[in-house]
Design a protein around this motif. Structure first.
Motif, short mmCIF file in Angstrom:
data_model
loop_
_atom_site.label_atom_id
_atom_site.label_comp_id
_atom_site.label_asym_id
_atom_site.label_seq_id
_atom_site.Cartn_x
_atom_site.Cartn_y
_atom_site.Cartn_z
N ALA A 1 -0.51 4.47 2.03
CA ALA A 1 -1.91 4.62 2.40
C ALA A 1 -2.09 4.26 3.87
CB ALA A 1 -2.78 3.72 1.53
N LEU A 2 -2.82 5.10 4.58
CA LEU A 2 -3.19 4.85 5.96
C LEU A 2 -4.66 4.46 6.00
CD1 LEU A 2 -1.60 8.02 7.63
CD2 LEU A 2 -0.54 5.77 7.31
N ASP A 3 -5.13 4.01 7.15
CA ASP A 3 -6.56 3.73 7.29
C ASP A 3 -7.35 5.02 7.14
OD1 ASP A 3 -6.02 1.05 7.79
OD2 ASP A 3 -6.01 1.30 9.97
N GLY A 4 -8.57 4.90 6.68
CA GLY A 4 -9.45 6.06 6.58
C GLY A 4 -9.28 6.87 5.32
N GLY A 5 -8.60 6.33 4.32
CA GLY A 5 -8.49 7.02 3.05
C GLY A 5 -7.48 8.14 3.01
N ASN B 1 0.81 -1.22 0.00
CA ASN B 1 0.00 0.00 0.00
C ASN B 1 0.84 1.27 0.00
OD1 ASN B 1 -2.44 -1.55 0.18
ND2 ASN B 1 -1.95 -1.85 2.34
#
Length: 163
Positions: free
Chosen positions: A76-80, A56
């Motif tokens: 990419a992190l969680d939550g977009g 990611n």
């Protein structure tokens, strides 16, 4: 310059670019010895190589066929949210649009993202001006830029993206 995905063969040139850029930018702020410590820890070949395979994420270079003039890494992190961890352009090539090309390609690499975030040293006025010119606004601060124990304060900037 054209932007492409970084590979193993680029790592020595990327490290050299990061060392040069960090010394040019941060020696006056932290001193050359501290900058060398940071670049040895954060920009070692092993640490850069680990980023090549990180899920990611996107690791890019700006290349003219003769040299690497810039690099960028984001994940990419969680939550977009995409975290732009690195975006550096060789000091002699700054101001020629390379940073903008790298930033655009990073954003295009994460089409589902709703925002892109980064941390920047508050005394790095050139970088702050670049990010503000590219739609970023300050959303906070951190006492530990880059890693949990860095003791390097930074400003947090974010830019919304059309998802």
């Amino acid at each position: 310059m054209f932007v492409r995905t970084a590979g193993d063969r680029d790592l020595a040139a990327i490290r050299a670019l990061l060392v040069e850029t960090w010394h040019a930018t941060y020696d006056a702020i932290y001193g050359a010895e501290r900058v060398t410590e940071i670049t040895d820890a954060w920009h070692s070949i092993a640490s850069l190589k680990a980023r090549l395979a990180k899920p990611n994420s996107e690791f890019l270079v700006a290349d003219d066929g003769q040299r690497i003039g810039g690099m960028a890494f984001a994940e990419a992190l969680d939550g977009g949210v995409v975290m732009l961890k690195q975006l550096y352009v060789q000091p002699g090539l700054q101001g020629r649009g390379i940073g903008g090309m790298l930033l655009d390609e990073i954003i295009e690499s994460f089409p589902e993202a709703r925002a892109i975030r980064l941390e920047v040293e508050e005394k790095n006025t050139r970088a702050i001006a670049f990010y503000q010119a590219n739609g970023f606004v300050q959303t906070g601060r951190t006492d530990n830029c880059g890693s949990a124990q860095s003791a390097i304060p930074a400003l947090v900037y974010e830019r919304p993206l059309a998802a």
